[in-house]
Design a protein around this motif. Structure first.
Motif, PDB file in Angstrom:
ATOM      1  N   ARG A   1       0.867  -1.166   0.000  1.00 19.60           N
ATOM      2  CA  ARG A   1       0.000   0.000   0.000  1.00 19.60           C
ATOM      3  C   ARG A   1       0.912   1.227   0.000  1.00 19.60           C
ATOM      4  O   ARG A   1       1.894   1.267   0.749  1.00 19.60           O
ATOM      5  N   VAL A   2       0.572   2.194  -0.836  1.00 20.27           N
ATOM      6  CA  VAL A   2       1.372   3.406  -0.954  1.00 20.27           C
ATOM      7  C   VAL A   2       0.585   4.565  -0.366  1.00 20.27           C
ATOM      8  O   VAL A   2      -0.599   4.741  -0.663  1.00 20.27           O
ATOM      9  N   HIS A   3       1.262   5.352   0.463  1.00 21.06           N
ATOM     10  CA  HIS A   3       0.659   6.540   1.075  1.00 21.06           C
ATOM     11  C   HIS A   3       1.438   7.757   0.589  1.00 21.06           C
ATOM     12  O   HIS A   3       2.645   7.845   0.803  1.00 21.06           O
ATOM     13  N   GLN A   4       0.721   8.663  -0.057  1.00 17.66           N
ATOM     14  CA  GLN A   4       1.344   9.896  -0.546  1.00 17.66           C
ATOM     15  C   GLN A   4       0.541  11.083  -0.041  1.00 17.66           C
ATOM     16  O   GLN A   4      -0.621  10.952   0.309  1.00 17.66           O
ATOM     17  N   GLN A   5       1.166  12.241  -0.112  1.00 18.89           N
ATOM     18  CA  GLN A   5       0.435  13.461   0.171  1.00 18.89           C
ATOM     19  C   GLN A   5      -0.567  13.660  -0.956  1.00 18.89           C
ATOM     20  O   GLN A   5      -0.206  13.525  -2.131  1.00 18.89           O
ATOM     21  N   PRO A   6      -1.812  13.979  -0.633  1.00 17.43           N
ATOM     22  CA  PRO A   6      -2.820  14.105  -1.681  1.00 17.43           C
ATOM     23  C   PRO A   6      -2.560  15.253  -2.650  1.00 17.43           C
ATOM     24  O   PRO A   6      -2.832  15.132  -3.832  1.00 17.43           O
ATOM     25  N   ASP A   7      -2.027  16.357  -2.187  1.00 12.55           N
ATOM     26  CA  ASP A   7      -1.811  17.514  -3.067  1.00 12.55           C
ATOM     27  C   ASP A   7      -0.328  17.713  -3.293  1.00 12.55           C
ATOM     28  O   ASP A   7       0.388  18.165  -2.422  1.00 12.55           O
ATOM     29  N   ARG A   8       0.150  17.367  -4.466  1.00 14.06           N
ATOM     30  CA  ARG A   8       1.569  17.448  -4.784  1.00 14.06           C
ATOM     31  C   ARG A   8       2.050  18.889  -4.939  1.00 14.06           C
ATOM     32  O   ARG A   8       3.234  19.146  -4.992  1.00 14.06           O
ATOM     33  N   ASP A   9       1.120  19.865  -5.038  1.00 15.36           N
ATOM     34  CA  ASP A   9       1.517  21.259  -5.204  1.00 15.36           C
ATOM     35  C   ASP A   9       2.001  21.889  -3.900  1.00 15.36           C
ATOM     36  O   ASP A   9       2.716  22.872  -3.910  1.00 15.36           O
ATOM     37  N   GLU A  10       1.592  21.308  -2.779  1.00 14.82           N
ATOM     38  CA  GLU A  10       2.013  21.826  -1.489  1.00 14.82           C
ATOM     39  C   GLU A  10       3.432  21.369  -1.186  1.00 14.82           C
ATOM     40  O   GLU A  10       3.887  20.349  -1.683  1.00 14.82           O
ATOM     41  N   ALA A  11       4.111  22.113  -0.332  1.00 16.10           N
ATOM     42  CA  ALA A  11       5.458  21.716   0.085  1.00 16.10           C
ATOM     43  C   ALA A  11       5.354  20.441   0.918  1.00 16.10           C
ATOM     44  O   ALA A  11       4.409  20.263   1.680  1.00 16.10           O
ATOM     45  N   PRO A  12       6.313  19.526   0.772  1.00 15.32           N
ATOM     46  CA  PRO A  12       6.273  18.290   1.553  1.00 15.32           C
ATOM     47  C   PRO A  12       6.414  18.570   3.043  1.00 15.32           C
ATOM     48  O   PRO A  12       7.013  19.567   3.450  1.00 15.32           O
ATOM     49  N   ASP A  13       5.883  17.692   3.843  1.00 15.07           N
ATOM     50  CA  ASP A  13       5.943  17.789   5.286  1.00 15.07           C
ATOM     51  C   ASP A  13       7.401  17.696   5.734  1.00 15.07           C
ATOM     52  O   ASP A  13       8.092  16.725   5.418  1.00 15.07           O
ATOM     53  N   LEU A  14       7.868  18.686   6.460  1.00 10.93           N
ATOM     54  CA  LEU A  14       9.261  18.735   6.893  1.00 10.93           C
ATOM     55  C   LEU A  14       9.621  17.547   7.782  1.00 10.93           C
ATOM     56  O   LEU A  14      10.691  16.959   7.632  1.00 10.93           O
ATOM     57  N   ALA A  15       8.723  17.150   8.677  1.00 11.66           N
ATOM     58  CA  ALA A  15       9.000  16.010   9.560  1.00 11.66           C
ATOM     59  C   ALA A  15       9.165  14.730   8.742  1.00 11.66           C
ATOM     60  O   ALA A  15      10.041  13.909   9.033  1.00 11.66           O
ATOM     61  N   LEU A  16       8.344  14.569   7.708  1.00 14.70           N
ATOM     62  CA  LEU A  16       8.451  13.395   6.848  1.00 14.70           C
ATOM     63  C   LEU A  16       9.790  13.380   6.123  1.00 14.70           C
ATOM     64  O   LEU A  16      10.474  12.358   6.072  1.00 14.70           O
ATOM     65  N   LEU A  17      10.195  14.508   5.580  1.00 10.78           N
ATOM     66  CA  LEU A  17      11.479  14.582   4.879  1.00 10.78           C
ATOM     67  C   LEU A  17      12.641  14.301   5.821  1.00 10.78           C
ATOM     68  O   LEU A  17      13.623  13.659   5.434  1.00 10.78           O
ATOM     69  N   GLU A  18      12.530  14.748   7.061  1.00  9.22           N
ATOM     70  CA  GLU A  18      13.589  14.479   8.037  1.00  9.22           C
ATOM     71  C   GLU A  18      13.670  12.986   8.350  1.00  9.22           C
ATOM     72  O   GLU A  18      14.760  12.437   8.489  1.00  9.22           O
ATOM     73  N   ARG A  19      12.510  12.309   8.436  1.00 13.06           N
ATOM     74  CA  ARG A  19      12.510  10.860   8.661  1.00 13.06           C
ATOM     75  C   ARG A  19      13.119  10.121   7.486  1.00 13.06           C
ATOM     76  O   ARG A  19      13.879   9.163   7.655  1.00 13.06           O
ATOM     77  N   VAL A  20      12.795  10.565   6.276  1.00 16.21           N
ATOM     78  CA  VAL A  20      13.362   9.940   5.070  1.00 16.21           C
ATOM     79  C   VAL A  20      14.875  10.126   5.069  1.00 16.21           C
ATOM     80  O   VAL A  20      15.631   9.178   4.842  1.00 16.21           O
ATOM     81  N   LEU A  21      15.341  11.336   5.337  1.00 18.48           N
ATOM     82  CA  LEU A  21      16.761  11.625   5.368  1.00 18.48           C
ATOM     83  C   LEU A  21      17.466  10.803   6.441  1.00 18.48           C
ATOM     84  O   LEU A  21      18.536  10.225   6.198  1.00 18.48           O
ATOM     85  N   SER A  22      16.850  10.690   7.591  1.00 17.42           N
ATOM     86  CA  SER A  22      17.423   9.889   8.673  1.00 17.42           C
ATOM     87  C   SER A  22      17.535   8.425   8.249  1.00 17.42           C
ATOM     88  O   SER A  22      18.557   7.783   8.492  1.00 17.42           O
ATOM     89  N   GLY A  23      16.493   7.907   7.598  1.00 13.47           N
ATOM     90  CA  GLY A  23      16.528   6.531   7.128  1.00 13.47           C
ATOM     91  C   GLY A  23      17.602   6.301   6.087  1.00 13.47           C
ATOM     92  O   GLY A  23      18.291   5.280   6.091  1.00 13.47           O
ATOM     93  N   LEU A  24      17.781   7.259   5.183  1.00 15.81           N
ATOM     94  CA  LEU A  24      18.824   7.136   4.159  1.00 15.81           C
ATOM     95  C   LEU A  24      20.210   7.183   4.780  1.00 15.81           C
ATOM     96  O   LEU A  24      21.102   6.460   4.342  1.00 15.81           O
ATOM     97  N   ARG A  25      20.383   7.998   5.800  1.00 14.23           N
ATOM     98  CA  ARG A  25      21.696   8.060   6.462  1.00 14.23           C
ATOM     99  C   ARG A  25      22.038   6.745   7.154  1.00 14.23           C
ATOM    100  O   ARG A  25      23.200   6.356   7.224  1.00 14.23           O
ATOM    101  N   LYS A  26      21.017   6.045   7.652  1.00 13.26           N
ATOM    102  CA  LYS A  26      21.239   4.770   8.332  1.00 13.26           C
ATOM    103  C   LYS A  26      21.687   3.690   7.351  1.00 13.26           C
ATOM    104  O   LYS A  26      22.320   2.727   7.749  1.00 13.26           O
ATOM    105  N   LEU A  27      21.330   3.856   6.082  1.00 11.53           N
ATOM    106  CA  LEU A  27      21.730   2.869   5.086  1.00 11.53           C
ATOM    107  C   LEU A  27      23.175   3.076   4.789  1.00 11.53           C
ATOM    108  O   LEU A  27      23.975   2.365   4.483  1.00 11.53           O
TER     109      LEU A  27
END
Length: 119
Positions: free
Chosen positions: A93-119
């Motif tokens: 199941r894929v979960h995305q922000q419904p409106d792509r025109d809005e800026a992405p959620d900063l907390a979400l981007l920080e979690r993604v960045l943190s996950g990438l750093r762990k790799l």
């Protein structure tokens, strides 16, 4: 022998072979889109291709498309196609922000960045 993922070789199969030569998914998946394996995907994981089995295992915990690409060591486009195919079949199941025109959620981007750093 080291078990560090950075020292392991990349995929033996060319990325385009994993997607049947396709470079685009039916879905427009953002890199920060979150993916989780469904119960159907858990039940059928053994029947999937190796890359899809890996995605199903990775996504037992919520992962972003970017994390999946990094974990598989494939280009982002390949990960998008594989995840899109799995979503079509109901394996994830894929979960995305419904409106792509809005800026992405900063907390979400920080979690993604943190996950990438762990790799």
């Amino acid at each position: 022998m080291s078990t560090d993922p950075a020292n392991t070789p990349g995929p033996v199969v060319r990325p385009y072979a994993m997607t049947g030569g396709r470079t685009r998914s039916r879905y427009e998946l953002a890199i920060e889109a979150l993916v989780v394996t469904t119960s159907f995907g858990e039940e059928r994981a053994i029947q999937l291709a190796l890359e899809q089995q890996t995605i199903a295992a990775m996504c037992r915990q919520v992962r972003s498309v970017a994390e999946i690409a990094a974990g598989l060591r494939v280009p982002l486009g390949v990960a998008r196609v594989l995840v899109g195919d799995m979503a079509d079949e109901g394996y994830v199941r894929v979960h995305q922000q419904p409106d792509r025109d809005e800026a992405p959620d900063l907390a979400l981007l920080e979690r993604v960045l943190s996950g990438l750093r762990k790799l």
